[in-house]
Design a protein around this motif. Structure first.
Motif, short mmCIF file in Angstrom:
data_model
loop_
_atom_site.label_atom_id
_atom_site.label_comp_id
_atom_site.label_asym_id
_atom_site.label_seq_id
_atom_site.Cartn_x
_atom_site.Cartn_y
_atom_site.Cartn_z
N MET A 99 0.84 -1.19 0.00
CA MET A 99 0.00 0.00 0.00
C MET A 99 0.88 1.25 0.00
N PRO A 100 0.32 2.33 -0.54
CA PRO A 100 1.11 3.57 -0.63
C PRO A 100 1.49 4.12 0.74
N LYS A 101 2.72 4.61 0.85
CA LYS A 101 3.20 5.17 2.11
C LYS A 101 3.37 6.68 2.03
N THR A 102 3.62 7.21 0.84
CA THR A 102 3.79 8.65 0.68
C THR A 102 2.64 9.20 -0.17
N LYS A 103 2.52 10.51 -0.21
CA LYS A 103 1.44 11.14 -0.97
C LYS A 103 1.60 10.89 -2.47
N GLU B 43 3.04 8.27 -3.89
CA GLU B 43 2.64 6.88 -4.12
C GLU B 43 1.13 6.75 -4.11
N ASP B 44 0.47 7.48 -3.23
CA ASP B 44 -0.98 7.44 -3.14
C ASP B 44 -1.62 7.98 -4.43
N THR C 196 -3.76 5.59 -6.90
CA THR C 196 -5.14 5.96 -7.17
C THR C 196 -5.38 6.13 -8.66
N ALA C 197 -4.44 6.74 -9.36
CA ALA C 197 -4.58 6.94 -10.80
C ALA C 197 -4.62 5.60 -11.54
N ILE C 198 -3.70 4.71 -11.20
CA ILE C 198 -3.67 3.40 -11.85
C ILE C 198 -4.95 2.62 -11.58
N MET C 199 -5.38 2.59 -10.34
CA MET C 199 -6.59 1.86 -9.99
C MET C 199 -7.83 2.45 -10.66
N ALA C 200 -7.92 3.77 -10.72
CA ALA C 200 -9.07 4.42 -11.35
C ALA C 200 -9.11 4.08 -12.84
N ILE C 201 -7.98 4.16 -13.50
CA ILE C 201 -7.96 3.89 -14.94
C ILE C 201 -8.32 2.44 -15.23
#
Length: 68
Positions: free
Chosen positions: A1-5, A7-8, A12-17
């Motif tokens: 899971m993302p640890k920095t902003k 990475e977040d 989020t962009a990859i998952m949304a696409i």
């Protein structure tokens, strides 16, 4: 899971696409008779341009918990 902003944002962009594209392919296939073809993926790509930014904004600013 993302640890920095950063990475977040990338996660989020990859998952949304990926999720939006999959859902659009499914809906286009249903609307064109249930068959998945090259046209289905092309039509989904055209809709992805509009839907992915909306999904990203909603996920990043509305759904996810704000980090303090």
């Amino acid at each position: 899971m993302p640890k920095t902003k950063i990475e977040d944002v990338i996660f989020t962009a990859i998952m949304a696409i990926v999720m939006v594209y999959g859902m659009i392919v499914y809906n286009v296939a249903l609307n064109t008779g249930g068959a998945v073809s090259g046209f289905t993926f092309l039509a989904a790509t055209h809709e992805l341009v509009f839907m992915a930014p909306i999904a990203f904004v909603l996920e990043f600013f509305v759904v996810s918990k704000p980090e303090c």
